[in-house]
Design a protein around this motif. Structure first.
Motif, PDB file in Angstrom:
ATOM      1  N   LYS A 128       0.758  -1.191  -0.061  1.00  0.00           N
ATOM      2  CA  LYS A 128       0.101   0.025  -0.019  1.00  0.00           C
ATOM      3  C   LYS A 128       0.885   1.251  -0.034  1.00  0.00           C
ATOM      4  N   ASP A 131      -1.516   6.712   0.871  1.00  0.00           N
ATOM      5  CA  ASP A 131      -3.161   6.951   1.035  1.00  0.00           C
ATOM      6  C   ASP A 131      -4.230   5.667   1.376  1.00  0.00           C
ATOM      7  N   ASN A 133      -4.298   3.042  -0.383  1.00  0.00           N
ATOM      8  CA  ASN A 133      -4.534   2.073  -1.449  1.00  0.00           C
ATOM      9  C   ASN A 133      -3.482   0.920  -1.859  1.00  0.00           C
ATOM     10  N   VAL A 134      -3.966  -0.175  -2.410  1.00  0.00           N
ATOM     11  CA  VAL A 134      -2.890  -0.942  -2.884  1.00  0.00           C
ATOM     12  C   VAL A 134      -2.331  -0.769  -4.252  1.00  0.00           C
ATOM     13  N   TYR A 135      -1.245  -0.526  -4.372  1.00  0.00           N
ATOM     14  CA  TYR A 135      -0.535  -0.237  -5.750  1.00  0.00           C
ATOM     15  C   TYR A 135       0.237  -1.510  -6.174  1.00  0.00           C
ATOM     16  N   ARG A 175      -1.528  -0.802  -9.883  1.00  0.00           N
ATOM     17  CA  ARG A 175      -2.536   0.467 -10.131  1.00  0.00           C
ATOM     18  C   ARG A 175      -1.300   1.796 -10.114  1.00  0.00           C
TER      19      ARG A 175
END
Length: 366
Positions: A128, A131, A133-135, A175
């Motif tokens: 993560k 922020d 979120n998983v990237y 992402r």
């Protein structure tokens, strides 16, 4: 005894004073605002260790959670008793413009009491950003350069760091991070070292190539340049800009002293006002010895031990030297070298000159 570092500093100083000012490319002295890397981190489980793992409560909890994700529920009365697993932190740096599907190297570090991660395999771990979120998703076999060996008597040999490993191309990007590179009508360069003179030189160099008013300095570290909106044109435009050579302004006069290591770095523009310096010191040597007194046995005396102290004071012969107005760095180093000063003595001389107002420059002690 004259120290070698003073000789080396004098030689380097003479060479620096004779060298012309060099120009640098914009790509070597600044970066583009918004074009940056991002840090990723995850929490995972390494399995397959040859008994070098750990049996801790949080390792058990992580192991239970992994099994639960596969539909296996262990009763609370059943406690995993395997030292083939270890909980780890997985981290990586996600470069700018990387796209989904590309791979990323990751570093895996033990969080618990595992003795070694050698031979282990990282299971699927979500990575993560700040922020939340998983990237990226990491998984794979670890490459560990260190090793450890332990004997039955408790002796242990460790080479390098066996609790840290890497997985080349171990993460897959899921992402991408939006970049402001292709938005707006301007590009902003941020200097690595803020300096008003260098910023002005950079603006002049860009305007000489592109035309007046194309670049302007926002402050001592940021230069704003007009740019096309089309992304493909902006790439070729930036490729041209980053190869422009800019003259670097002289650094302000500084003397930097590392009091722990004795390292002294004197800037090129450091000068001295008229001053006279004498360097000397006292060497005090105290030697302790003991003397045993053995009395006559017929007299009924006792053996006595007495202490003898010898104190020797020697004053070093040092000369006074004088600095004329506008003395340069090279002359300063040569003068200090003549008296054979050690790094600690040089520091004392520089501090005294600064306190006397004779040192034209900033004295920084780290």
């Amino acid at each position: 005894m004259k120290i070698k570092s003073i000789f080396f500093l004098a030689a380097v100083t003479s060479m620096m004073l004779s060298m012309p000012i060099q120009a640098q490319r914009i790509k070597d002295m600044a970066n583009v605002q918004g074009v940056r890397s991002n840090q990723l981190i995850g929490y995972g489980l390494v399995v397959g260790l040859p008994g070098t793992g750990e049996k801790t409560r949080y390792t058990e909890q992580t192991f239970r959670t992994m099994l639960k994700n596969f539909g296996i529920n262990l009763p609370d009365s059943v406690r995993p008793n395997s030292k083939n697993v270890a909980v780890v932190a997985v981290h990586a740096e996600m470069p700018a413009f990387i796209k989904p599907g590309q791979n990323l190297d990751v570093t895996v570090s033990s969080l618990g009491e595992a003795k070694s991660l050698r031979g282990g395999t990282l299971l699927q771990t979500f990575m993560k950003g700040v922020d939340g979120n998983v990237y990226a998703i990491a998984q794979g076999s670890l490459v560990v350069s260190g090793f450890s060996a332990e004997g039955l008597d408790g002796s242990r040999v460790i080479q390098n760091t066996p609790t840290v490993g890497r997985i080349p191309n171990g993460a897959i990007i899921e992402r991408s991070v939006p970049s402001p590179f292709a938005s707006g009508d301007h590009l902003t360069f941020n200097l690595h070292r803020a300096d008003f003179s260098t910023a002005k030189n950079m603006v002049d160099a860009i305007n000489d190539l592109l035309g007046p008013g194309m670049a302007k300095a926002i402050d001592a570290s940021s230069i704003q340049v007009s740019a096309p909106r089309d992304a493909s044109q902006r790439v070729s435009y930036l490729a041209t800009l980053e190869n422009i050579e800019v003259t670097i302004a002289d650094e302000s006069a500084k003397v930097i002293v590392n009091s722990r290591t004795g390292t002294i770095v004197v800037g090129q523009n450091v000068q001295l006002l008229p001053a006279a310096v004498t360097h000397g010191g006292l060497t005090v040597t105290i030697a302790e010895s003991t003397q045993v007194t053995q009395p006559n046995a017929l007299a009924g005396g006792e053996t006595a031990v007495t202490a003898n102290s010898t104190i020797d004071v020697a004053e070093q012969d040092r000369r006074m030297f004088m600095f004329s107005p506008g003395t340069t760095l090279d002359e300063l180093v040569r003068a200090v070298n003549l008296v054979g000063a050690a790094p600690s003595d040089v520091l004392a001389i520089l501090e005294a000159l600064k306190m006397a107002g004779a040192l034209h420059g900033e004295l920084i002690i780290i």
